[in-house]
Structures are given as C-alpha cells and as structure tokens.
Design an enzyme around this catalytic site. Structure first.
Site, mmCIF file in Angstrom:
data_model
loop_
_atom_site.group_PDB
_atom_site.id
_atom_site.type_symbol
_atom_site.label_atom_id
_atom_site.label_comp_id
_atom_site.label_asym_id
_atom_site.label_seq_id
_atom_site.Cartn_x
_atom_site.Cartn_y
_atom_site.Cartn_z
ATOM 1 N N GLY B 248 0.817 -1.211 0.000
ATOM 2 C CA GLY B 248 0.000 0.000 0.000
ATOM 3 C C GLY B 248 0.849 1.258 0.000
ATOM 4 O O GLY B 248 0.557 2.222 -0.714
ATOM 5 N N ASP B 249 1.918 1.237 0.793
ATOM 6 C CA ASP B 249 2.815 2.393 0.837
ATOM 7 C C ASP B 249 3.472 2.608 -0.530
ATOM 8 O O ASP B 249 3.666 3.745 -0.970
ATOM 9 C CB ASP B 249 3.909 2.181 1.907
ATOM 10 C CG ASP B 249 3.318 1.772 3.247
ATOM 11 O OD1 ASP B 249 2.177 2.171 3.548
ATOM 12 O OD2 ASP B 249 4.009 1.043 3.990
#
Lengths: 303, 303
Positions: B248-249
């Site tokens: 996600g990052d």
C-alpha cells in the site's frame, strides 16, 4: 585481575501485555531493554563490589553497541572482540504466561575466536577468568574445550558457570568454582537429591572430578559449599523474590570477587550468598548498599 | 519537493521458529531486522523512482539510529526530529501462525512536536506532504488534526494514508489522495461493497467529503481510482504474493511521485499500481527495475 567471558551477550527485550493473542496483531502495554549475558552480569556485580575486572567475549552491530554503551555507563571495563553480525535480541514476553524467544547469536569466525584468545593470552597465575553461559550456535559449547585449556596454560584460574555436559567437561580443567543448582546437580548425576547430606555427597563428586570448590544453590532453601576440607551450609534469607534472572551470576560474582582478595572460601560463600540473594530481591542486579545489608543476614554453618 | 511524515517509525524484528511454545523458553531459527514505517516506505520507493523527497517524523535512541542508518544506506534524505526515548521495536513472530506484538513508541513532547512543525513550516504550493500511519500512543491520531491544517496553511498538498476515523477526519483538509482498501471503505461507511460500481460509488463519497482523488485497492482484485471527472479500474496483475507489507505504501509512492511530475491522475494510478504490485511480489520493497517491468503490465480502463 578478574576477566569475565560472555560469548553470546544479548539485549533482553522485555515485552509486557495483558493478553497475547496468537495469530493476531497485539500491542505492548510497556517494554524495556536490558543488557544481558551471564558473564556480563558477573562483571557488573564485581564492579559494584569495587572489584576491578574486564568483560570480554563477542559483540556486534547496533545491538552490540547498546550492550557496550550500557556497560560504559556503569564504568565496567570491556575488551570485546567485534563481530560483523548483530548481537542477539532475546524477546521475553510477560503476558498471561512468561514466554522467551532467544536468538542464536552472531556467526563467529575463526579469526574472531583467535582475537578472543589474544585478549586472554596475557594472563598469569594472579588472574581469574569467569566463563559463563552458552556459546553462539555456530560455535557450540564445545568451543569451551578450546578456550578453558587455553586459559589454564597461562596458569590463570577459571570459574565455570555452565549446565549439564558443558559443566561436566569443564571439571577436567580444575575450575576454582562451579555453581550448579540442586536440579542441575540431579541431572548431571542422574539421581534424586533428598537432603543436604545428598547435596554434599554429589557436590563432593564434582570435586573428585576436578572442581576446587562447588556451590550448589537451592533457590529459597539456601546453598551448600563443598571444599576439599569441609562443607558449609548457608541458610536461606527471608524476603520477596522479585527477579531470579542474574541471581546465580551475582552469586558467582560475590564468591569470585571475595576469593580473589582473601582466598577464604567461607567468606567468599557469604558474599556469594549476599549478592545472589540481594539480586533475587531486586528488580535488576542488586546495588552495593543492598548487598552489604543482605551480607549482615548471611548465616553459614559447617556441616 | 515531496515530504513523508512517519510519526512512529519502527524496527520490524522478524523472528522465525518452527513452533512457539507459550510459557517456555523457545529458540529462534532465524531473525531479521528491517526499517519500518509507512511514510518511510513511501520515501524509499520514491527514492528508487528517482523522485527527490525528504522523510521526517520522530526518531530516538539506538533503535532510531538503526532506522536513520538504514535510510542513509539507501541515500534517502531525512529530517527527523530527535526524541529521548527509543524508536519502537515491533516483534513479528513467524511460527505456526503469524503473531505481531507492536510497540507504543516514544513519548513525544510539545517541544518536539513544535520542532516537527518547524521542519514543515517552509513548504509552498509546490510541495506535497505524505502523512501515513498511526501516531505514538502519547500523541494519539488526533495530532493529525493539528499537523494537516498546519501544512495546508502553507498551500502544500497533503496525501493521507490512514484508516477509519483518522481517514475521515483527514478528508476535511482536501487531501490530494486517500487510499483505503475495499474493506476499510466498507468499515468507514458501514456498508457491504459487492462490485466495482459499489466501490466507485463510495469512493466518490470520499471525494464529496473533500478528497481530490481516492484509490480503493482490492488486493488481488485490482484497484479503482475516483477523480472529480471520472473513475478508472486498474486490472489485477497475475503473480505470486510474497509480502503484502509495504504494498500500500508503494502504491501511495507511485501515485504521488508521478502526480508531482505530471499532474496526470491516470498515469499516476498506473505507477501506483506498478509499485504496489511489484512490492507485493517482492520479499522487501520492490526494486526500480521490477517496478518498470510491472508497469508494462498495468492495464487501466475508464469506468
């Protein structure tokens, strides 16, 4: 001079949480990091007793620096060999139950082992080397069969604080002191020990196999010292056990420090019991003041 | 310039053992330590994409130094505020099950919070600040209600990668991007999302509440981007998921980095998907080469 050898020091990372849920994300309620290692504990107590000593062994990485900084803060003299991999972190989970997850420790090269021997090569008969605790996995405890005779060739005395086979192997080199507890003594000789007479009998077997002195600690039931000439019982001291970690190491420090000064095994036993008991009644290793106070309560009788 | 803010970085301490026995002494089979923190992950991916950026937040102690050294080794520019207590260690136990024990993080003083604002005070409308992850316990996530408007007053854009109420609160400040996954979107609006049309509908609600763009990631089912003008579906890319941590990052980094250069949300989505997917298919954060390769497989269709 007293040297302590800790081949596999650690950061002891204490993690507290009310309930550990396996398979989930848990949150610590609090945590602490302590410098860990049996020989290192001996050095710290010796320092508090005002006894000059040097801690050696292997340290590596940023975790090793934490250990070295912690010892520097207590002004403990160190001569650790630097290794490439990180000193291990042992995780101690305090939740519904106490669960430990201990690291293997760094890989030690032959070169680094030789560097440790270099540190130990200038000893004389005036020196005592305390070997305590297990070795990093890649060395295995058989490394002590190399290091202990190496030290003995310098005429220095050795104190060997090990369990099981490692302890038995060490007896061959006439250690000044070994310090199994009663359960470890039972395991070594595969017997059940029912009373002080039994403890003395099997303690004396440690001497017949080479040890110069043996202390058999019995947690809340006192301790027995066996010497070539006699045996002594130190009565238990009443109090609230806060932390048994480091109590045995403190006992080794108390005995070794006093013996180095006076060569009097009974007085050394008294200081050993004072240090061990004071640490068991403290949150961390005992302070000098508390050790002194505890010393006044030590009662030893000849068996 | 892009800034990433990680208020509670960590060392992620991965501990592997075949079986964890509660209430006993266990021995690790192996272990690893990684630099952890969502904003820090964004910075590391941006750096790999060749995008200048600065990582800030709070770091403390010898564990903070490990994080800073790790970022220096990757040549990530940093401007962390130093705090007194140690940056936390999150223990990730990989045994029969995966169990995480996460630390609370250091106590941050008002003074240190002001120092962070100092770092963020020279921003302009040319800058983007990525806020990601939760705050140390003593601050609580409400600190974002102070930091985000502080940044917005400089006219800089903000990207807000949070969950739940913290995400909802952030919408008030017109974030350039929010990136909940489909489950988080369901939780926020207390609904069940059955298909892409549902996802788009509730993604658009995020925009009506203030977000400029919303990406809703759906793990192995692709991702949806909602913009004021349209919505787009990025098809899933086939492959073996090795590690979902940081995916996600990486997606946030890919979108933000490209948007900063081109202001093209569709192209930014493509890079976001490439980065997120490539990391999910890697043991650690994805390499630039693998991201480039993955980018070629990204297919986006207008809904």
């Amino acid at each position: 001079m007293i040297y302590t050898v800790t081949l596999n020091p650690s950061i002891d990372f204490i993690v507290r949480l009310s309930q550990l849920q396996l398979g989930s994300v848990n949150r610590m309620a609090s945590d602490d990091k302590y410098v860990g290692g049996k020989g290192i504990n001996v050095s710290r107590i010796l320092k508090r007793l005002g006894q000059a000593n040097t801690a050696t062994g292997f340290l590596g990485g940023f975790t090793g620096k934490f250990v070295e900084d912690g010892l520097a803060a207590e002004k403990v003299t160190t001569a650790f060999v630097k290794v490439d991999q990180d000193t291990r972190i042992n995780v101690k989970i305090k939740s519904q139950q106490e669960t430990e997850i201990n690291g293997q420790g760094p890989v030690i090269t032959d070169e680094q082992l030789s560097q440790l021997e270099q540190v130990l090569s200038k000893l004389t008969s005036a020196d005592i080397v305390v070997f305590a605790g297990s070795a990093p996995t890649n060395l295995g405890n058989q490394v002590y069969k190399r290091l202990i005779p190496f030290v003995r060739e310098t005429k220095a005395q050795v104190v060997c604080d090990f369990e099981g086979q490692t302890l038995l192997d060490a007896l061959h080199y006439q250690p000044l002191l070994v310090k199994p507890n009663n359960h470890e003594l039972e395991a070594i000789f595969n017997v059940q020990l029912h009373n002080i007479a039994d403890i003395e009998k099997y303690g004396r077997k440690l001497l017949s196999k080479g040890a110069q002195h043996a202390i058999i600690s019995m947690a809340g039931a006192g301790a027995v010292l066996v010497t070539p000439e006699a045996a002594y019982f130190a009565k238990p001291i009443a109090g609230q056990v806060k932390n048994s970690v480091g109590a045995g190491d403190s006992m080794v420090a108390g005995f070794t420090g006093e013996f180095a000064k006076t060569a009097d095994p009974v007085e050394a036993l008294k200081w050993g019991v004072a240090c061990g008991t004071a640490t068991a009644f403290s949150d961390d290793l005992a302070s000098f003041d508390f050790i002194k106070e505890t010393y006044k309560k030590v009662e030893v009788e000849k068996l």
